[in-house]
Every structure is written in C-alpha cells, then in structure tokens.
Write a protein that holds these residues in place. Sequence first.
Motif, short mmCIF file in Angstrom:
data_model
loop_
_atom_site.label_atom_id
_atom_site.label_comp_id
_atom_site.label_asym_id
_atom_site.label_seq_id
_atom_site.Cartn_x
_atom_site.Cartn_y
_atom_site.Cartn_z
N GLU A 70 -7.97 -0.27 -0.14
CA GLU A 70 -6.64 -0.48 -0.70
C GLU A 70 -5.88 -1.55 0.09
N THR A 128 0.82 7.18 -2.04
CA THR A 128 -0.06 7.73 -3.06
C THR A 128 -1.19 6.75 -3.33
N ARG A 129 -2.40 7.21 -3.35
CA ARG A 129 -3.54 6.34 -3.56
C ARG A 129 -3.50 5.73 -4.96
N GLY A 145 -12.24 9.07 2.39
CA GLY A 145 -10.80 8.80 2.40
C GLY A 145 -10.45 7.58 3.24
N VAL A 156 0.87 -1.17 0.00
CA VAL A 156 0.00 0.00 0.00
C VAL A 156 0.91 1.22 0.00
N LEU A 202 -11.61 4.41 1.44
CA LEU A 202 -10.74 4.13 0.29
C LEU A 202 -9.45 3.44 0.75
N ARG A 203 -8.87 3.93 1.84
CA ARG A 203 -7.64 3.33 2.34
C ARG A 203 -7.88 1.90 2.82
#
Length: 263
Positions: free
Chosen positions: A155, A95-96, A148, A92, A151-152
């Motif tokens: 990921e 940067t997304r 946010g 991970v 989303l993390r």
Amino acid sequence: MAASDLSPDAQAPALSVAGVSHSYGPRTALDDVSLDVPRGRFVALLGVNGAGKSTLFNLVTRLFTTRRGRISICGHPVDSAPRAALAATGVVFQTRALDVSLSVAQNFRYQGALHGLPWARVEPRMMALLDRIHMADRAGDKVGRLSGGQLRRVEIARALLHGPRLLLCDEATVGLDVQSRADIVADVHRLAAEDGTGVLWTTHLIDEIWPDDPVVVLHRGRVLARDTARALAGDGTLQQAFLAMTGPDAATPAPPDTAEIPA
C-alpha cells in the motif's frame, strides 16, 4: 508531469499547516494547530486516540473542509488549488484499501489509471518500488495471499506510484506485529531520505519514532510540543516525556476523534 514539477516554490515544505481549527458541533477537535513537514523528513504526529490526528489528516486530504487556518502542500493551498495539492500527495489510510481479489500488479494498474498514467509508465515504476521493499517477485500474486505486513508495504509503495512529494500515513501499522511494524517504519524512513519525500506519520506508538525524527505531540486538539524525539526525551525517554505531557489520557483509551462527525 511529475508531482515535484507542480510546486510553485521548490523551497516550500512538503506540508504546511498554520493555525488550523476544526469543530464537530460544540466539540473542538483541533485548536490553532500549526506544523511543517520538510521535504525528505519523517515527521511523527504523536497522540493518543481522540487527540485530533485523524481530523487533521482528513483536513489535509480534503475529506473535510478547512474552516479556520491554512493548509498547503508543496506551496499549493488545499482550499484554492486542491488538484495541484492532492497531485503532490500520496495517502495510506488506516483502513486497508487494496482490492484483495486482484493481483498486486492489477492494484497498481488501477491506481495508475486514477492518476492518468498509462501502463507503460506504471509497470517500470511499480517494479522499482516493489524491488525497494523486496517484493518484486510478488507482483503477480493476489493481494489476499499477502501477510498483513506485506500488504501494508505494498500500500505504501502504491501510494508513491505517481511520485508525490508528501506521503501521509494514518496509523499505517495498526494491527501488525512488532517486527512488521519495525520493518515498515524503516522502509518509509529510507524512502523519505532517498526520494526527498516528506512524510507525516500519525501514530500513538512511541516505538515507531526514531531519536532524530521531528515529533509533534497533539493532545485534545492542541499542539503540546514539537521537537526531535531525542530533544523531547531529554534525560529520560520519549515515553516518559509523553506521559508527563498527556497525563492519564496516555494510558486510558479515548474515543476516536471522528466519533462525533454528523451522519
């Protein structure tokens, strides 16, 4: 084949870094760095910006080539057996990396294709991972609709899709609020303990580290200390111990440790 089946030594740590040094021209970014990440443990790599955390992360993931020292993942040297080493690794980046125009499921499907996994194997694994982070009901949603923190978490779940034995998270909570960061850290601790996955968690945020977590303090490219957070704190706090070790650098923003990478 599961990543765990690839290890030549089931007792080997998830990650072993031994005597690694790296420079950008005349500037030394890492100087004789050694650390281990045991399987099933959350290990925090703690340091201010510019300490060398991202350089080490890039060496482990083979974005840079190791010039001195040895790095092994589940017993596989990253220089001589990179495919086996990286197959056992989930990453991970700071940067997304999710495609916000696709759904959560489509992002998982793409990740599975990169690992040669058919959708018939990806879908049940995806749903199990999303269920563990309480997001199974969002599989069909566009990533751009997620917060946010959500989303993390997606990921991190996606990085675990192929069953890696090592999870690398480079400042994975950057830009998130305190509660989102706490939730993600708790998720990753739980996943490590339940799956036996070793986690290297690079951060400059002390509140992301739990008392029993092994901590490696990296400063100006050198390891200053390695022990549990509780032991490093002693009779005070980890923040106090960290400030005592790093001095004014801990309070003064430093340039990123990749600032002098040649173009």
